[in-house]
Design an enzyme around this catalytic site. Structure first.
Site, short mmCIF file in Angstrom:
data_model
loop_
_atom_site.label_atom_id
_atom_site.label_comp_id
_atom_site.label_asym_id
_atom_site.label_seq_id
_atom_site.Cartn_x
_atom_site.Cartn_y
_atom_site.Cartn_z
CB SER A 1 0.02 -0.58 -10.14
OG SER A 1 1.44 0.09 -9.83
CG ASP B 1 1.32 3.46 -3.09
OD1 ASP B 1 2.31 3.09 -3.23
OD2 ASP B 1 0.29 2.95 -3.89
CG HIS C 1 2.06 -0.26 -4.40
ND1 HIS C 1 1.57 0.81 -5.41
CD2 HIS C 1 2.36 -0.97 -5.49
CE1 HIS C 1 1.65 0.75 -6.39
NE2 HIS C 1 2.27 -0.72 -6.76
#
Length: 707
Positions: free
Chosen positions: A559, A646, A678
């Site tokens: 991320s 995501d 995600h």
């Protein structure tokens, strides 16, 4: 082209350049791969599938190792197990896992007596008197490729259960209600909610949140059971796109708290729980840059709020105010102490719990309401993580804690408040003869480019020698954003690395919260480059001090940590043999320039606003990985892992990044989960397979795949 095992394979997929122009602040950029954003385009899907096929072909020589690692994870895991029961009302609540099943099973069993606070020692292979299965995730997931539970709650009287399910991975949940007495599924069904729906204390209502087109939770609503959803009442709506909204009841059930937050500002509103249709009243009106959170308590018969805030207190302080007049007089409870970051306050009827961070470690202390003294809990290990968990009751005689370290598996304690004794309730089983004494952990410090000392946490297996005695394969993890701290925690999957001689390390770089609020401030906005140079400094230190060598060092981040991975690959490619980037935020400038994309406006407090500020634009352009891929550079081997659904970091970012890397001759691969969000795939076995894939690639890069 040749594969890693010297078997000839087809060339990688080619995303044909289709330049589109992007102009801001007098700067025009030609983006050759922005067309990959068209998620519904059959050509885009075909390209992603081709990338998956290519990655599979390139890594097929690791199939055996992947299978071995998966079996190692599986063989060390007690697949049929139970969590430690948590008392709520007249029941003990706990979760089961069953060998061969992907998802957990939520259960409960009745208390033996009203004064029973010692959780029963349940056995996974025996029948439990009075056990009720509340929700079997495996049954709910039947017929679906993805299943995620975003809300789960039982009413205070124990008769109703709500649960919110996401079947796509886009973090939008459909809430359903079940009668636990009759087994009847109620007609109440609420689609499009965010996570965290819950019952009102009397069980008559459901409080939930919905999201806007940018996936921002922006509205809190009230649903009365048995009425049409169209009649639901809006309790609060926040139009400012910089703020997210959430709601929940105090542990005392006295108030509904509606919380708003951006990265740097927060605000709370209270509604009396016995009159939920009444007007909310603000605790403290929002002030730019001031964050706070409140908890209800009753002191000498008066409703009070304990408020943790950072007004003129960088690392926060704790005060007490009247709940009837929160903006009135403040009583100091814990004064601001630079370097000791207060993290949170939890209140119970007779005492409170304070969480804080000092010297890079999370800590907890019991708060005495009369004296304001904090009695800190002490633990023996040099590195550890601790936090509260499973404490729903208002007046318990015990406090449930979660504890662990790199070498100590996840542990559940109950702290007896009267005696201050810790009672071990459970330690995560690790099968196969695991002995924590076989492993060592340590904290070392590395100089950053500006001389700042960066903490590094390390764990290794003793039988391979002391860390630093000679260069060894090393896996370096980093994040460094949102004041999020990476605490030392146990991982069964990580044993597959350590047992092959790999050192695992975490670089606690600026932008995280490990060393206090200033640590975060020094790694965000126009200081963001510190995050990247800190990580590079840690890598250099580990090489210089003979912990590893450049050809035996792999970096990993996900991320916002994936942005870190892309940045260090551009800044210091010579230091790394490989880079593993999970759902990586590598096209940061393009994303943050577009306020129509999910969550972008909220992110301006973290990264800056390049749309309206030319200085921010130039600064972000100078480090955004996609913008700075350079020809003539020998990049480390790169594996990017993403998910089609995501909503936080869209698949298009790593897809574009990999295409650009290939243009300059980099050995880059993309793996895109076609049904996931995600957090990756759903289901524990699927998650183990996914991690086994990543670890096999990592071990191959480190040169220990044959161990």
């Amino acid at each position: 082209m040749t594969a890693d095992n010297n078997t000839t394979v087809p060339n990688p997929p080619v995303a044909l350049p289709r330049p589109t122009a992007r102009s801001h602040h007098g700067d025009t950029v030609e983006d050759r791969y922005e067309w990959l954003r068209a998620k519904d385009d059959a050509e885009v899907i075909s390209h992603l599938e081709a990338e998956n096929a290519y990655t599979q072909k390139r890594t097929e020589h690791l199939d055996g190792l992947r299978g071995t690692i998966f079996e190692e994870i599986k063989s060390r895991t007690l697949e049929t197990d139970l969590s430690v029961p948590t008392r709520r009302g007249q029941w003990w609540y706990y979760g089961r896992t069953v060998e061969g099943s992907q998802y957990g099973i939520q259960c409960r069993a009745p208390l033996a007596s009203a004064d029973d606070w010692t959780p029963p020692e349940l056995s996974p292979d025996t029948v439990i008197d009075g056990e009720q299965i509340l929700l079997d995730g495996n049954k709910e997931a039947e017929g679906h490729d993805f299943f995620s539970l975003g809300s789960f709650e039982v009413s205070n009287d124990g008769t109703l259960m709500l649960f919110g399910v996401d079947l796509a991975g886009d973090e939008r949940y459909t809430v359903q209600v079940r009668n636990l007495v009759t087994g009847e599924q109620l007609p109440d069904q609420i689609a499009g909610t965010s996570a965290g729906a819950g019952f009102s204390p009397d069980g008559r209502f459901i409080v939930y949140s919905t999201v806007d087109d940018a996936w921002r939770p922006d509205t809190v609503l009230l649903h009365e059971l048995g009425t049409p959803v169209e009649h639901d009442v809006t309790l609060f709506h926040e139009p400012d796109e910089r703020y997210w909204v959430g709601a929940g009841f105090t542990r005392s059930d006295r108030y509904l708290v509606i919380g708003l937050g951006s990265s740097i500002t927060s605000e709370e509103w209270l509604i009396d729980a016995d009159d939920l249709r009444s007007q909310p009243r603000v605790v403290w009106p929002r002030r730019e840059g001031v964050e706070y959170e409140s908890e209800h308590a009753v002191i000498d018969g008066e409703d009070v709020l304990y408020i943790l805030h950072n007004e003129d207190a960088l690392d926060f302080e704790l005060v007490r105010v009247s709940a009837a007049d929160p903006a009135g007089a403040r009583t100091g409870v814990i004064t601001h102490k630079p370097g000791q970051r207060l993290l949170g306050i939890s209140t119970f009827r007779d005492w409170g719990v304070v969480g804080y961070r000092r010297d890079g470690l999370a800590r907890m202390g019991l708060l005495n309401y009369e004296t304001n003294a904090v009695d800190e809990l002490e633990f023996d290990e040099p590195l550890y993580a601790v936090g509260g968990g499973g404490n729903p009751e208002w007046a318990p005689p015990i406090l449930r804690l979660g504890y662990g370290s790199f070498v100590t598996p996840g542990t559940v304690y109950d702290l007896d408040i009267a005696s201050r004794r810790l009672h071990l309730r459970k330690r995560q089983p690790v099968l196969g003869g695991y002995d924590p004494e076989d492993y060592a952990q340590a904290r070392v410090w590395a100089p950053a480019a500006d001389g700042t000392q960066i903490p590094l946490s390390l764990v290794w297996k003793r039988s391979f020698g002391e860390a630093g005695s000679e260069p060894r394969p090393l896996h370096l993890y980093g994040y460094g954003s949102y004041e999020h701290s990476i605490d030392p925690g146990f991982s069964i999957a990580r044993l597959s690395e350590l047992d092959r001689g790999v050192i695992f390390a975490v670089a606690h770089v600026r932008g995280g919260g490990e060393m206090g609020r200033q640590w975060y401030e020094d790694g965000k906005l126009l200081a963001k480059r510190n995050t990247f140079t800190d990580f590079v400094g840690c890598a250099r230190h580990l090489i210089d001090q003979r912990y590893t060598s450049a050809d035996r060092l792999v970096a990993e981040g996900g991320s916002a940590g994936g942005l870190l991975m892309g940045a260090i690959a551009n800044l210091a490619p010579e230091l790394f043999a490989g880079v593993l980037a999970d759902v990586p935020f590598v096209d940061a400038l393009t994303t943050i320039l577009d306020p129509t994309l999910p969550l972008t406006v909220i992110e301006w407090d973290e990264w800056g606003d390049p749309l309206h500020n030319s200085d921010v634009y130039e600064y972000m352009k100078s480090y955004s990985p996609y913008e700075n891929v350079r020809p003539g550079v020998h990049y480390p081997r790169i594996l990017a892992v993403t998910s089609l659904n995501d909503t936080r970091v869209m698949y298009v970012e790593p897809a574009k990044w990999v295409a650009r890397l290939r243009e300059v001759g980099a050995d880059a691969m993309l793996k895109c989960e076609m049904v996931a969000g995600h957090g990756g795939v759903s289901g524990r076995y699927n998650a183990w397979q996914e991690r086994a894939f990543e670890l096999a690639w990592l071990l191959d890069v480190l040169g220990v795949a044959d161990r």
